[in-house]
Design an enzyme around this catalytic site. Structure first.
Site, PDB file in Angstrom:
ATOM      1  N   GLY A  11       0.823  -1.217   0.000  1.00 43.31           N
ATOM      2  CA  GLY A  11       0.000   0.000   0.000  1.00 43.31           C
ATOM      3  C   GLY A  11       0.849   1.255   0.000  1.00 43.31           C
ATOM      4  O   GLY A  11       0.496   2.256   0.613  1.00 43.31           O
ATOM      5  N   GLY A  12       1.980   1.196  -0.674  1.00 40.76           N
ATOM      6  CA  GLY A  12       2.886   2.355  -0.729  1.00 40.76           C
ATOM      7  C   GLY A  12       2.447   3.330  -1.803  1.00 40.76           C
ATOM      8  O   GLY A  12       1.257   3.612  -1.956  1.00 40.76           O
ATOM      9  N   ILE A  14       2.623   3.225  -5.251  1.00 43.25           N
ATOM     10  CA  ILE A  14       1.797   2.700  -6.337  1.00 43.25           C
ATOM     11  C   ILE A  14       0.482   2.177  -5.759  1.00 43.25           C
ATOM     12  O   ILE A  14      -0.605   2.434  -6.302  1.00 43.25           O
ATOM     13  CB  ILE A  14       2.516   1.583  -7.133  1.00 43.25           C
ATOM     14  CG1 ILE A  14       3.817   2.117  -7.750  1.00 43.25           C
ATOM     15  CG2 ILE A  14       1.604   1.036  -8.250  1.00 43.25           C
ATOM     16  CD1 ILE A  14       4.620   1.085  -8.519  1.00 43.25           C
ATOM     17  N   ARG A  91      16.897  -2.375 -11.872  1.00 43.15           N
ATOM     18  CA  ARG A  91      15.805  -3.207 -11.371  1.00 43.15           C
ATOM     19  C   ARG A  91      16.347  -4.520 -10.813  1.00 43.15           C
ATOM     20  O   ARG A  91      15.797  -5.097  -9.887  1.00 43.15           O
ATOM     21  CB  ARG A  91      14.782  -3.454 -12.482  1.00 43.15           C
ATOM     22  CG  ARG A  91      14.023  -2.203 -12.888  1.00 43.15           C
ATOM     23  CD  ARG A  91      12.923  -2.508 -13.866  1.00 43.15           C
ATOM     24  NE  ARG A  91      12.187  -1.307 -14.276  1.00 43.15           N
ATOM     25  CZ  ARG A  91      12.499  -0.553 -15.327  1.00 43.15           C
ATOM     26  NH1 ARG A  91      13.526  -0.866 -16.091  1.00 43.15           N
ATOM     27  NH2 ARG A  91      11.780   0.505 -15.627  1.00 43.15           N
ATOM     28  N   ARG A 154       4.675   5.222 -22.045  1.00 43.38           N
ATOM     29  CA  ARG A 154       5.807   6.166 -22.031  1.00 43.38           C
ATOM     30  C   ARG A 154       6.229   6.508 -23.464  1.00 43.38           C
ATOM     31  O   ARG A 154       6.462   7.669 -23.795  1.00 43.38           O
ATOM     32  CB  ARG A 154       6.978   5.542 -21.261  1.00 43.38           C
ATOM     33  CG  ARG A 154       6.720   5.556 -19.764  1.00 43.38           C
ATOM     34  CD  ARG A 154       7.762   4.796 -18.986  1.00 43.38           C
ATOM     35  NE  ARG A 154       7.640   5.121 -17.557  1.00 43.38           N
ATOM     36  CZ  ARG A 154       8.146   4.395 -16.587  1.00 43.38           C
ATOM     37  NH1 ARG A 154       8.810   3.281 -16.854  1.00 43.38           N
ATOM     38  NH2 ARG A 154       8.004   4.765 -15.327  1.00 43.38           N
ATOM     39  N   HIS A 178      11.114  -5.907 -19.091  1.00 39.94           N
ATOM     40  CA  HIS A 178      10.869  -4.576 -18.523  1.00 39.94           C
ATOM     41  C   HIS A 178      12.190  -4.004 -18.030  1.00 39.94           C
ATOM     42  O   HIS A 178      12.400  -3.782 -16.860  1.00 39.94           O
ATOM     43  CB  HIS A 178       9.875  -4.696 -17.373  1.00 39.94           C
ATOM     44  CG  HIS A 178       9.433  -3.368 -16.820  1.00 39.94           C
ATOM     45  ND1 HIS A 178       9.020  -2.320 -17.605  1.00 39.94           N
ATOM     46  CD2 HIS A 178       9.324  -2.918 -15.545  1.00 39.94           C
ATOM     47  CE1 HIS A 178       8.692  -1.302 -16.835  1.00 39.94           C
ATOM     48  NE2 HIS A 178       8.867  -1.638 -15.581  1.00 39.94           N
TER      49      HIS A 178
HETATM   50  N1  APR Z   1       3.736  -7.826   2.011  1.00 38.78           N
HETATM   51  C1  APR Z   1       3.015  -6.739   1.689  1.00 38.78           C
HETATM   52  N2  APR Z   1       3.554  -5.519   1.488  1.00 38.78           N
HETATM   53  C2  APR Z   1       4.860  -5.389   1.633  1.00 38.78           C
HETATM   54  C3  APR Z   1       5.697  -6.485   1.957  1.00 38.78           C
HETATM   55  C4  APR Z   1       5.068  -7.749   2.164  1.00 38.78           C
HETATM   56  N3  APR Z   1       5.765  -8.835   2.480  1.00 38.78           N
HETATM   57  N4  APR Z   1       6.968  -6.048   2.027  1.00 38.78           N
HETATM   58  C5  APR Z   1       6.944  -4.715   1.749  1.00 38.78           C
HETATM   59  N5  APR Z   1       5.680  -4.313   1.514  1.00 38.78           N
HETATM   60  C6  APR Z   1       5.157  -2.989   1.232  1.00 38.78           C
HETATM   61  C7  APR Z   1       5.924  -1.865   1.909  1.00 38.78           C
HETATM   62  O1  APR Z   1       5.628  -1.800   3.299  1.00 38.78           O
HETATM   63  C8  APR Z   1       5.446  -0.660   1.119  1.00 38.78           C
HETATM   64  O2  APR Z   1       4.318  -0.039   1.700  1.00 38.78           O
HETATM   65  O3  APR Z   1       5.245  -2.665  -0.139  1.00 38.78           O
HETATM   66  C9  APR Z   1       5.068  -1.244  -0.239  1.00 38.78           C
HETATM   67  C10 APR Z   1       5.897  -0.726  -1.375  1.00 38.78           C
HETATM   68  O4  APR Z   1       5.595   0.614  -1.522  1.00 38.78           O
HETATM   69  P1  APR Z   1       6.691   1.729  -1.893  1.00 38.78           P
HETATM   70  O5  APR Z   1       7.915   1.516  -1.079  1.00 38.78           O
HETATM   71  O6  APR Z   1       6.019   3.047  -1.837  1.00 38.78           O
HETATM   72  O7  APR Z   1       7.073   1.337  -3.410  1.00 38.78           O
HETATM   73  P2  APR Z   1       6.276   1.678  -4.755  1.00 38.78           P
HETATM   74  O8  APR Z   1       6.790   2.957  -5.322  1.00 38.78           O
HETATM   75  O9  APR Z   1       4.816   1.526  -4.533  1.00 38.78           O
HETATM   76  O10 APR Z   1       6.826   0.492  -5.701  1.00 38.78           O
HETATM   77  C11 APR Z   1       6.549  -0.860  -5.396  1.00 38.78           C
HETATM   78  O11 APR Z   1       6.695  -1.584  -7.684  1.00 38.78           O
HETATM   79  O12 APR Z   1       7.434  -0.526  -9.622  1.00 38.78           O
HETATM   80  C12 APR Z   1       7.755  -1.395  -8.584  1.00 38.78           C
HETATM   81  O13 APR Z   1      10.117  -1.045  -8.378  1.00 38.78           O
HETATM   82  C13 APR Z   1       8.872  -0.850  -7.754  1.00 38.78           C
HETATM   83  O14 APR Z   1       9.279  -2.928  -6.668  1.00 38.78           O
HETATM   84  C14 APR Z   1       8.715  -1.650  -6.500  1.00 38.78           C
HETATM   85  C15 APR Z   1       7.196  -1.789  -6.371  1.00 38.78           C
END
Ligand code: APR
Length: 311
Positions: A11-12, A14, A91, A154, A178
């Site tokens: 829930g970050g 993206i 990546r 893109r 990708h």
């Molecule tokens: N289960 C569920 N969520 C998790 C886990 C897990 N085991 N481990 C980490 N997370 C959560 C993190 O807590 C965080 O909230 O995944 C989320 C990732 O969010 P962001 O750090 O904001 O990353 P974001 O920009 O959303 O990108 C996520 O997509 O495009 C790809 O390279 C990017 O791998 C990355 C992913």
């Protein structure tokens, strides 16, 4: 017809945008799942989104959780769990950390919702979608990676920026992995049906292809701490929408090829029909020699990173 449930694993950045877009498009009820440490964050995002709904009048329920039981029997999963890229990381550098997370996620989704449709976004995408498929044992029509949809949007953006014509009328396709070896099929790019090669000089077109290849890194450098999220979220939502509404859109996606384009046993970006059956079909077409060579190179890159997963 009852509402579908869309579970967002991660829930970050993206994940939050996925929730917003899914709600605005009224795709169904939304559950934002994250690790216990981030439970407050996803519950807060869910509540904030709930309070946005009266403005436009959409009724989806949006909740946050860190309990796998709460995503039981969800219809669609979109996985962004993991860490995003930081400047200087490609990546592939993410592999070690995100692979462990993906294995855990795949196991849990298999237990909670074995019939769901799963869209993987986490990077390195080509390895993550492969890992999900291996660990879950899901049939190939239930698993797909979001890559080509983003790479193509893109490419479309840069062509529209170059010409000044509407993005809406630019169509194009990017195949392959990708990563920097992705394969823009420039001869098939058109603006309102007119081939771009007749509108943009060859030299500029190859610069645009190059910018497309490194478009993700361009944003990583600008952010300084994280990777792109708006366009990746919308790209995955288009895939989810096509599944939920049985639209049968043709979208470049990382799909499991079993002979298509000469690729066997790997997820690679190919034109994919997404409908209520999930990945319903890969649309194969004849590639020119230089495109075949480029696809061969991108496949080698995908094979290398997949072999590093040890799966
Ligand atoms: N289960 C569920 N969520 C998790 C886990 C897990 N085991 N481990 C980490 N997370 C959560 C993190 O807590 C965080 O909230 O995944 C989320 C990732 O969010 P962001 O750090 O904001 O990353 P974001 O920009 O959303 O990108 C996520 O997509 O495009 C790809 O390279 C990017 O791998 C990355 C992913």
């Amino acid at each position: 017809m009852s509402r579908k449930t869309i579970a967002l694993i991660g829930g970050g950045q993206i994940g939050g945008n996925l929730a917003l877009l899914a709600a605005q498009k009224e795709l169904g009820d939304i559950i934002i799942f994250d690790i216990p440490k981030a439970e407050g964050m996803v519950k807060g995002k869910a509540l904030d989104l709930m309070q946005l709904r009266p403005h436009d009048g959409y009724d989806a329920n949006i909740t946050g959780t860190s309990n796998w039981k709460n995503v039981k029997d969800a219809d669609v999963f979109i996985i962004t769990a993991g860490i995003p890229r930081k400047p200087g990381m490609d990546r592939e550098d993410l592999l070690g950390i995100n692979l462990g997370i993906m294995k855990d996620v795949a196991q849990n989704i298999k237990e909670q919702a074995p019939r769901s449709f799963v869209i993987v976004i986490s990077n390195p995408l080509d390895a993550m979608v492969y890992a999900f498929h291996k660990v879950s044992g899901f049939p190939k029509n239930q698993v797909v990676g979001m890559a080509g949809a983003l790479d193509s949007t893109r490419f479309r953006t840069f062509i529209a920026m170059e010409t000044g014509y509407s993005v809406q009328d630019v169509t194009c396709m990017v195949l392959g992995g990708h990563g920097d070896t992705m394969v823009p099929i420039t001869r098939l790019a058109t603006i309102g049906g007119v081939p771009v090669a007749d509108l943009i000089p060859a030299e500029r077109l190859s610069e645009i292809e190059e910018r497309t290849r490194f478009a993700g890194s361009e944003i990583v450098k600008l952010f300084g701490n994280g990777s792109a999220y708006y366009a990746p979220a919308q790209s995955a939502i288009e895939m989810a929408e096509s599944y939920i509404k049985d639209k049968k859109r043709v979208i470049p996606c990382a799909s499991l090829c079993q002979g298509e384009f000469g690729v066997d046993g790997y997820f690679i970006g190919v034109p994919t029909v997404i409908g209520s059956g999930g990945v319903e079909r890969i649309l194969e077409f004849e590639l020119q020699d230089h495109e075949k060579e480029a696809l061969h190179d991108t496949l080698a890159a995908v094979q290398k990173i997949v072999s590093e997963t040890g799966l």
